[in-house]
Structures are given as structure tokens and as C-alpha cells.
Design an enzyme around this catalytic site. Structure first.
Site, PDB file in Angstrom:
ATOM      1  N   ASP A 238       0.881  -1.166   0.000  1.00  0.00           N
ATOM      2  CA  ASP A 238       0.000   0.000   0.000  1.00  0.00           C
ATOM      3  C   ASP A 238       0.916   1.212   0.000  1.00  0.00           C
ATOM      4  O   ASP A 238       2.065   1.125   0.414  1.00  0.00           O
ATOM      5  CB  ASP A 238      -0.864  -0.022   1.273  1.00  0.00           C
ATOM      6  CG  ASP A 238      -1.930   1.077   1.262  1.00  0.00           C
ATOM      7  OD1 ASP A 238      -1.982   1.837   0.287  1.00  0.00           O
ATOM      8  OD2 ASP A 238      -2.685   1.167   2.243  1.00  0.00           O
TER       9      ASP A 238
ATOM     10  N   ASP B  86       0.343  -3.757   7.071  1.00  0.00           N
ATOM     11  CA  ASP B  86       0.325  -3.570   8.522  1.00  0.00           C
ATOM     12  C   ASP B  86      -1.083  -3.457   9.072  1.00  0.00           C
ATOM     13  O   ASP B  86      -1.281  -3.205  10.254  1.00  0.00           O
ATOM     14  CB  ASP B  86       1.120  -2.326   8.911  1.00  0.00           C
ATOM     15  CG  ASP B  86       0.526  -1.044   8.333  1.00  0.00           C
ATOM     16  OD1 ASP B  86      -0.422  -1.142   7.512  1.00  0.00           O
ATOM     17  OD2 ASP B  86       0.995   0.050   8.683  1.00  0.00           O
TER      18      ASP B  86
END
Length: 841
Positions: free
Chosen positions: A329, A590
Site C-alpha cells: 500500500d 500492517d
């Protein structure tokens, strides 16, 4: 102690459970928790792998060949051949101690590194909330759960606030399950036990306080893993090492059986022939391979830790080095990671304070997981909250992509909602204009879309803000999110990191392609990509992906740079497609919804600040969310792989050639070319330089692009360099027997000298693709190699040399043997140049 196997705790009241477990809402005392840990055992699904000193020491002598050799040595002692048997036994013990010392050091180092990224749980002990390792959780503990946490045991809920749990790994249920406090029938199915949470599942949103009932193997997850005996997926590196071991084992077994049979046929002493065959097997078998791999990987892990990269699974280091695609991302990795509010705008694109007020109230009162958007809103401007009171909340989830808060002020009840623009618009039936009029949304949809595209092209992430007047003070639920009034836009930005263009270029130079997987719309993704220097970006959007077959995705995935508007459940599909296309894929994530993608990747990478569920799923954890840190880790991973490959090359070239030659010549001369104790000494001495490989320097060309384990290329290397070694071995035999007319003792001494020195010196040749004089070896490797060469040269003149059956040679013999070694080094250098032109490894 409660029977943990037949306990329908979801059908028992909380009061009774607390009584049964002798627990209180303030938690256990430290002393009681310690006693329960002893009684129930650590909270693990399988016993911790023993790595104490004694276990490691015994493991050094588990090899079948070593065990047979020890048995034969015992037989030799029984037959009163005490000196030779003692020597063989001493060498075997020294070899074992050498491996033990290195592996013990490596294990201790790795355990210290893993402690840095240990998963913890919030638990009440002695009346205070504290973080402890999940392994120390015991039945009767009171724990706190928040979004992103992994549930550390099977628990009954004591308090619950908007709690949604992902139970897919246990029940197969795709959507998060809402949990609440209740008492259910004992026969309620697992998927419908809404008053309990289960070990291994994770909190998607909301918070809870819970009583731990079951831990470890007694949990539902424990029973499943016990049935399936789940093992981590074997990496390409592990698979290659295993195949290499089988290959050498087969070659060794065949050779040893043939040599033993022929020696017996030639009426040589049976025990001596047996010991000779076994000693050859020890020389042929890279028994140090497990220790060398452990040392290399542990050394690599320590070096990577210095670069802020913590390795949780050592064998993933090789995959990390082989990685040629990294998916990530953009937030915090490619961008600064500090989301900032640009502006709050009405439906006509004008700055509007009321839009910001609604966004602020929504962010201020939400109690789900902490997120950068709400933090940015609260940081942007402070608003006086006096007069406002929160009624209820519908937490954010990844399907609705909305968050709603019910508030009261001056007896006015409103539901305030923010979220992804598309998801906000689908629950709105009207729009409030800048004049305060409420009109039908159909008349304004084109205007809204036009503004949205303008903001997106500028790189702004755009949220929708809406409200709904409520008739009375009442609780709200998802069904209330309809017929809302659209109020305006909240635009946010997260600027690209200052050095990101340089970082992406460095990745490309290392042969690693960066692929961006983001939930942002495609216009924002294109804008950010351009700012990062990615021109002519090819994009696949989430809606396109849904319509695309797996085979079509497989064809397009390699040429696509950005995947935009991606749903969490689509990430895994993208990773799998990259892997099917023949790539070694890393995924950096994450978030709560990244766990499946981290599992699907060859290398799951997370960060120390990640949600527990992401950190647990990762193979590697970064202490800093930065691609620059990742690049350093990739380089160290490739260095580790290169050094491991060096040992394989050494074990399959000079050592293998020497032993093979010795086996062959033993059939044509009337005595054994080396005695068993001499073979084992040769093997021990050549092991020393190999122990220093982990610290060796690696040429830049071995790091500049991803390399993969190639057993065919290794086999070619073994045959090529083994043959070169054998040619010079037979040249030595000819010199000793036909030119110098050496007796048994002189022959064995000459052959020992040539064998050890050539095997040691060839290390300096095959450790690099460059000419050996152009590539500087590591300090310890060079010292070890030269030391062994010197020890070998003077060994026959020492009293110990006589014990081993060696005799001093003339100066002229030394010169002739030295000449053979020098010619061998030159020949190996030429062979190396030709070999690497034809074979790429």
C-alpha cells in the site's frame, strides 16, 4: 483445575464462570498466574522447540553415518585397536563440538531478535492492566481486546462495545461477526456462539473485556491445528536444501557400498575396509550443512537487525533475497504516512465549517480502532464540544466503509456519518446546498462527481460527509443508514516521501518491481504515481478485477503497476496471481485486513507498529515503515543466500572430488590411500574455513539481482569442478607412485597435504565469480584458510603427525605438490570463467 476438554462455557453465566475460575474483574495476582501457568502449561499450540545446549549437542551426533561410525569405532576398541579408535572418536567429537558451538551461538542470537517483535496481550494482573507475552496467558485471566488484536485464548465476554470479530479461519464466515454478552444453549454451533471469542481470530472493530477460559491445545483453534498437524509452507530454499541432501545421500550410499564390497572382495581387512568406507561417507556427506545454514541465516538475521529488519522465520531470508516483486500500500511506505486534512467543502466545492464540524464530531466520538484519518481531523483544528453528547455508534467496517455516530445537542438528535464517498452517496437521498436548502440528490450527482474527479486528480483522498435527523433519543443500527442528507466533502492528502523516487530506482536496480495495491480511487493512485516518478502507469481497479477471470488476471498482472480501489479480500488474489506468473512475491502490510495477503506471499513483511494480526502473519518485521529499510534487508538477504551457496559449492567441488578420487584409487593400489583416521582429519581441517563463510564478503554482482535455488545448476557445478579436482588428484597419485616411488606412509602424507591444501585454497577461487585476486575475501575466511594450509604443511613433522601415521617428506616433494596445487588453482579459475558463461546461478 477445570477439565478443559468438555466445557460448554458459552452456556454458563459470567458470574458462575468467575466463581468456577476463582477470578475477579480486577484480574489474577502474579503469584496465582504463575501457579496456573505451571498447571495448565504455556499458551502454545505446540511445545516450544527445545534449543537448550544439551539438545543441540546431541543433535550433532544424530546423523546415521556418524552413529554407524561411532559403532564401528566401539568395535575397533573391543578388538584392541585402541589408538586408532581413540583418534577417530576424538575427531568425531571435535567436529560435533564445532557444529554445536556455532549453532548454539546462532540460536541464542535469533531468540534475542524474536523477543523484539513478540506478540503481547493486555491483561489485568494485581489489579493493573499490563502487556504480557501471549504465551503467559492462563485460564482465569481478564484481558482487554481492541481492534487489530489477536484473541489469545477461547474467552467469554464480560463487556463488549460494538465488537466485530473475523472468525474466517475457524468458521469460514467471510464477514466479521458481531459479538455481545449473553448466555446461549450448550448445543449452539461454533459460528453462532456470539458471546464468546476464539483463539487465533482477530478483532476487526470495537473493544471488549473478556475472561480467558481455554488456552493452548485445548482451544477450538488448538483442536483444529492438532488434527491437521499444520506446518509452515516449505520455502523454495528449504525444498532445494532437502533435494540436495537426498541427492548427495544417494551418491554417498551407492559409493560406500561399492567401495566396501570391492575392498572385501580384494581380501582387505573387513573392519578397516568398513571404517574406510564410513570415513569416506563422512567426507562425502556435508554433515555441517545444517550448522552452516543455521550460522549463515542467524548471522544474516543479526546483520538485518542492524538495518532495522527483524526476521521471524529464518528460512524466509532466502526468499527475501530472491524476491523480484514487492506489493505495498502507499500509505506510510511510499508516502510520509501522516495524513493531513486539506479542506472541508460543501457540495459546490466551497470551504464550509459545518462540514468540518460534522467530521470532527464523528472522529471525536468514535471508539473503534485508531486510524490516521481521525487523528488528522482532530489535529487539524480544535472545536468546543460542550453541549454535545454521544448517544450511540455504528463502528467502521471494511464492507460498509462508513462510520456513524448518534449525538444530541439542545434536544436535537442527529446521526453523523463519514466514509468513502461512493459508500456515503449510496445511503443519501438528498443534498444540502450552501444556502441550507435540502434538494433531491439526483439533481446534484453530476456536480458531486465532477468535484470528486477534480480532487482525485490533484491527489486528494476524498471522504463524503452526511447526516440524518433522528426523531428521538434512541440507539442506531446499520439499517438506519438510509435516506441521509449529503453535506459535503472532506479532502485529505499524504505527500510522497522526499526520497521515494530514488528509493524506487534503487529497488529497480536490484531487480525488484514495486506494485502498489491501494484502496484509493484510480485517479488518486495515478496522481500519486506520477509524483513518485512512475510514468505510463498501468492500472487495474477493484471493479475490473471482480469481472476478470483468473487466467485473464494472470496475463495482465505482470504489466500492471497499480491496483486501485482494491477490496481487502482481493489482495490475496493479486498476490497469488503474481506467484503463479513465476515471481517470488513480497507483500508489505500492517493493517487488520492484510493477514491473508501476508500469508499468501512468499515473504510476508510487516512493521513493528502494525496490528497484532498482521505482525503475527509476517515472516519479517520492519522496525521502521520505509522502503529504504526494506532495500537494506533485501541486500542482506541476498548476501546470506550467496554465502550459503558458497558452502554448497565447496562441499560439492574439492571435497567431493577428493573423496571420489580416493574411492577410485583404492581399487587399484594394494593399500588404503588414506587410513580412516586420516580421512576424518582431512574432513575436519577442511571444515574450519567453511565455518567462516557466514562472515565472508560478497561481490556486488551476487547482490544486484534476485537469484533462486537451482539444483540442476548445482549438480552441474559439482560434476564440473569435481572432475577438475579429480584430474589433479590422479596427477598427485601418479607423481607419488610413478615418479617419487613413495611407500605407503609417504603416499598418504603427500596425498593428505595435496588434498587439504587444495580443498582450502579452492575456497578462495569458487567463493567469487571474479578472478580470485580481484575479489577480497572476508578477514576470518582468509585467516582460517591460510592457517589450515600452514598447519597442514607442518603437521607431518609433529609428534601428532606420527600418531596419525604421517611421515615427513623431502623439500623437493613439497615443491612438486605445491606446483600441482598452483596449477589446480589456475585450472579451476579458467573452468570457473567458462562455467559461468554457460550456466547462470
Amino acid at each position: 483445575m477445570i477439565d478443559q476438554n468438555s466445557y460448554s462455557f458459552w452456556s454458563i453465566s459470567v458470574t458462575e464462570l468467575l466463581k468456577n475460575f476463582q477470578a475477579t474483574l480486577t484480574g489474577l495476582t502474579s503469584e496465582e498466574a504463575k501457579n496456573r501457568l505451571t498447571n495448565y502449561g504455556a499458551n502454545r499450540l505446540k511445545p516450544q522447540k527445545r534449543s537448550d545446549a544439551f539438545t543441540l549437542l546431541i543433535a550433532q551426533f544424530k546423523s546415521p553415518i556418524i552413529l554407524i561410525l561411532l559403532f564401528a569405532t566401539g568395535l575397533s576398541l573391543f578388538l584392541h585397536n585402541i589408538v586408532d579408535a581413540s583418534i577417530i572418536l576424538t575427531i568425531v567429537v571435535i567436529s560435533g563440538l564445532l557444529g554445536f558451538w556455532q549453532e548454539h551461538s546462532a540460536t541464542n542470537a535469533v531468540e534475542k531478535l524474536l523477543a523484539i517483535v513478540q506478540i503481547t496481550a493486555a491483561v489485568f494482573r494485581d489489579g493493573n492492566e499490563k502487556e504480557i507475552p501471549v504465551e503467559e496467558i492462563v485460564p482465569g485471566d481478564i484481558i482487554m481486546l481492541n481492534a487489530g488484536d489477536i484473541v489469545p485464548g477461547d474467552c467469554i465476554l464480560l463487556e463488549s462495545k460494538d465488537l466485530f470479530v473475523d472468525e474466517a479461519m475457524l468458521t469460514g464466515e467471510t464477514f466479521p461477526v458481531e459479538k455481545n454478552i449473553s448466555v446461549l444453549a450448550a448445543e449452539t454451533s461454533l459460528a453462532e456462539r456470539t458471546n464468546a471469542v476464539w483463539m487465533g481470530t482477530h478483532i476487526v472493530s470495537g473493544s471488549a473485556k473478556a475472561l480467558v477460559i481455554l488456552t493452548g491445545k485445548n482451544t477450538e483453534f488448538g483442536k483444529v491445528s492438532e488434527r491437521l498437524k499444520l506446518k509452515p509452507q516449505e520455502t523454495e530454499f528449504e525444498h532445494g536444501i532437502r533435494r540436495f541432501g537426498y541427492f548427495l545421500g544417494e551418491v554417498t550410499l551407492i559409493l560406500v557400498v561399492i567401495i566396501f564390497a570391492i575392498n572385501v572382495y580384494l581380501h582387505r581387512p573387513v573392519l578397516e575396509s568398513f571404517l574406510f568406507s564410513l570415513a569416506l561417507a563422512v567426507g562425502l556427506t556435508p554433515q555441517l550443512l545444517p550448522a552452516i545454514i543455521s550460522i549463515n541465516l542467524a548471522h544474516g538475521a543479526k546483520k538485518m537487525a542492524q538495518k532495522k529488519v527483524i526476521v521471524k522465520r529464518l528460512t524466509s531470508i532466502e526468499n527475501f533475497g530472491s524476491m523480484n516483486v514487492i506489493c505495498s500500500d502507499k500509505t506510510g511506505t511510499l508516502t510520509e504516512g501522516t495524513v493531513q486534512v486539506e479542506s472541508a467543502l460543501d457540495v459546490n466545492g466551497a470551504v464550509n465549517d459545518r462540514v468540518f464540524l460534522v467530521a470532527y464530531l464523528n472522529a471525536f466520538y468514535q471508539t473503534g480502532f485508531t486510524n490516521p484519518i481521525d487523528e488528522a481531523i482532530l489535529r487539524y483544528r480544535k472545536i468546543d464540544m460542550s453541549g454535545y453528547r454521544k448517544q450511540d455508534e455504528i463502528p467502521y467496517d471494511f464492507l460498509r466503509k462508513r462510520l456513524s455516530i448518534a449525538v444530541i445537542k439542545n434536544n436535537a438528535h442527529q446521526m453523523l456519518t463519514k466514509g468513502a464517498l461512493t459508500n456515503i452517496l449510496e445511503v443519501c437521498s438528498s443534498v444540502e446546498t450552501k444556502e441550507g436548502k435540502v434538494v433531491d440528490i439526483a439533481s446534484m450527482k453530476d456536480t458531486i462527481q465532477k468535484h470528486f474527479e477534480e480532487f482525485s486528480k490533484m491527489g486528494f483522498r476524498t471522504l463524503g460527509i452526511a447526516y440524518k435527523n433522528l426523531p428521538t433519543e434512541s440507539l442506531i443500527n446499520k439499517s438506519d443508514e438510509k435516506e441521509m442528507t449529503f453535506l459535503g466533502f472532506l479532502t485529505l492528502f499524504d505527500p510522497p516521501k522526499a526520497n521515494i523516487t530514488d528509493t524506487i530506482t534503487r529497488l529497480k536496480n536490484l531487480g525488484v518491481s514495486l506494485k502498489i495495491i491501494t484502496g484509493d480511487n484510480h485517479l488518486v493512485a495515478v496522481s500519486i504515481s506520477k509524483k513518485m516518478g512512475l510514468s505510463d502507469t498501468k492500472i487495474i481497479t477493484g471493479p475490473e478485477l471482480r469481472q476478470m477471470s483468473d487466467s485473464a488476471l494472470l496475463r495482465r498482472v505482470g504489466t500492471t503497476d497499480v491496483f486501485a480501489e482494491i477490496e481487502p479480500n482481493q489482495k490475496e488474489r493479486i498476490i497469488v496471481a503474481f506467484r503463479k506468473a513465476g515471481n517470488v512475491v513480497g507483500y508489505l502490510g500492517d493493517g487488520i485486513n492484510d493477514a491473508s495477503a501476508l500469508h499468501a506471499a512468499d515473504v510476508g513483511i510487516s512493521v513493528d507498529t502494525a496490528a497484532d494480526v498482521a505482525k503475527e502473519a509476517a515472516d519479517i518485521v520492519l522496525l521502521e515503515k520505509d522502503l529504504g529499510v526494506l532495500i537494506d534487508g533485501v541486500r542482506e538477504g541476498r548476501t546470506t543466500f550467496a554465502n550459503t551457496l558458497k558452502y554448497v559449492f565447496m562441499a560439492t567441488s574439492a571435497n567431493f572430488g577428493n573423496m571420489f578420487s580416493m574411492a577410485g584409487v583404492s581399487l587399484f593400489i594394494p593399500f588404503l590411500p588414506l587410513l580412516p583416521k586420516q580421512i576424518l582429519l582431512t574432513n575436519l581441517l577442511t571444515d574450519f574455513p567453511e565455518m567462516a563463510i557466514a562472515t565472508d564478503s560478497v561481490d556486488e554482482q551476487m547482490i544486484d539481482y534476485p537469484r533462486r535455488w537451482d539444483i540442476k545448476a548445482i549438480r552441474k557445478f559439482m560434476i564440473t569442478f569435481g572432475l577438475v579436482s579429480s584430474v589433479f588428484d590422479y596427477l598427485t597419485f601418479g607423481l607419488l607412485l610413478l615418479v617419487l616411488h613413495a611407500n605407503e606412509g609417504q603416499f598418504r602424507t603427500g596425498w593428505f597435504l595435496e588434498s587439504v591444501i587444495s580443498a582450502s585454497m579452492i575456497v578462495l577461487v569458487i567463493r567469487s565469480r571474479k578472478p580470485f585476486f580481484k575479489s577480497k575475501p572476508g578477514k576470518y575466511l582468509l585467516i582460517a584458510t591460510l592457517s589450515i594450509a600452514v598447519i597442514t604443511l607442518i603437521f607431518p613433522f609433529t609428534p601428532l603427525g606420527k600418531v596419525f601415521g604421517f611421515s615427513p617428506l623431502t623439500f623437493s616433494t613439497y615443491l612438486l605438490l605445491l606446483m600441482i596445487v598452483l596449477i589446480y588453482i589456475v585450472a579451476a579459475e579458467i573452468t570457473k570463467r567458462i562455467f559461468y558463461k554457460k550456466v547462470n546461478i
